[in-house]
Design an enzyme around this catalytic site. Structure first.
Site, mmCIF file in Angstrom:
data_model
loop_
_atom_site.group_PDB
_atom_site.id
_atom_site.type_symbol
_atom_site.label_atom_id
_atom_site.label_comp_id
_atom_site.label_asym_id
_atom_site.label_seq_id
_atom_site.Cartn_x
_atom_site.Cartn_y
_atom_site.Cartn_z
ATOM 1 N N ASP A 186 0.843 -1.179 0.000
ATOM 2 C CA ASP A 186 0.000 0.000 0.000
ATOM 3 C C ASP A 186 0.887 1.241 0.000
ATOM 4 O OD1 ASP A 186 0.847 -0.153 2.660
ATOM 5 O OD2 ASP A 186 -1.069 0.494 3.475
ATOM 6 N N TYR A 198 2.979 4.741 0.721
ATOM 7 C CA TYR A 198 3.619 5.347 1.885
ATOM 8 C C TYR A 198 2.581 6.179 2.641
ATOM 9 C CZ TYR A 198 8.085 4.332 -0.519
ATOM 10 O OH TYR A 198 9.150 3.727 -1.142
ATOM 11 N N PHE A 232 6.666 2.300 -4.291
ATOM 12 C CA PHE A 232 8.054 2.536 -3.890
ATOM 13 C C PHE A 232 8.600 3.916 -4.273
ATOM 14 C CE2 PHE A 232 7.730 -2.120 -4.261
ATOM 15 C CZ PHE A 232 8.079 -2.478 -2.975
ATOM 16 N N HIS A 289 11.128 -8.912 0.761
ATOM 17 C CA HIS A 289 10.840 -7.490 0.568
ATOM 18 C C HIS A 289 12.107 -6.658 0.815
ATOM 19 C CE1 HIS A 289 8.842 -3.584 1.243
ATOM 20 N NE2 HIS A 289 7.846 -4.096 0.547
#
Length: 224
Positions: A64, A66, A77, A186
């Site tokens: 989801d 930031y 990202f 991740h």
């Protein structure tokens, strides 16, 4: 919400008439009226606007947006120039440097990737300020699953880069033998040292694209 490209609209048109989407739209509108929500409403569908379905070469799947002020810009990202580079993107840049020698830039704007056919997609497209995953379960997952299914159905080679368990949960949807699926932990500081570093997703992606006659991605982000 900003406009999607016409080919995305054609593929996802049915979603807009489903009951879940009507409820999602109402809920998100109310959230923007009563809460601080990211990204700005005009950027919610930015990933689709910048990367038409017909141009997708690579999918980088996030979770989801930031959730701190000024960060989310509609691309997974990515942050706008002038915003401090978040820790996960710091690690992505480090792997990019170690993998293919890209210089680490002074900003976190990944628009260049999106314009080359890298779909920078989150599974949930909005978030309440300071509360990660606060819009999980509202219906975004069904909408983005439809988008992933549309990409999976394309009859051309596409790379799916799945970082972390949430992204890898989509593996069962990716059954097209035309495509390459790359999985690793991740890039967050909590997991980057457990297999993200050294996974070489960028060189693997370009090697696959070139082997199939597709122009590779220029991953170098320029300084601003």
């Amino acid at each position: 919400m900003d406009a999607m490209g016409s080919d995305w609209m054609q593929s996802l048109r049915a979603e807009f008439s489903k009951p879940y989407y009507a409820k999602l739209y109402q809920t998100i509108n109310e959230e923007y009226k009563t809460q601080t929500v990211y990204p700005p409403a005009g950027d919610i569908l930015r990933a689709f606007s910048l990367t038409p379905l017909s141009k997708v070469k690579v999918v980088i799947l996030g979770q989801d947006p930031y959730h701190e002020p000024g960060q989310a810009n509609g691309l997974s990202f990515s942050v706008h120039p002038g915003v401090a580079i978040p820790p996960s993107l710091v690690n992505i840049y480090q792997e990019l440097h170690d993998d293919i020698g890209c210089r680490i830039p002074n900003n976190g704007d990944l628009t260049k990737w999106a314009r080359q056919g890298v779909l920078m997609l989150n599974t949930v497209l909005t978030v309440r300020a300071h509360h990660a995953f606060s819009h999980r379960g509202l219906g975004w997952e069904q909408f983005t699953d439809a988008a992933i299914t549309a990409v999976n159905g394309q009859a051309r080679p596409i790379v799916f880069i799945l970082w972390g368990k949430a992204a890898q949960a989509k593996c069962t949807m990716l059954d097209n033998p035309e495509h390459l699926v790359l999985k690793s932990p991740h890039p967050s500081p909590l997991s980057a040292y457990h297999g993200f570093f050294g996974s070489k997703p960028f060189s693997q992606t370009n090697r696959f694209l070139k082997a199939h006659g597709v122009t590779p991605i220029d991953w170098q982000i320029e300084d601003v």
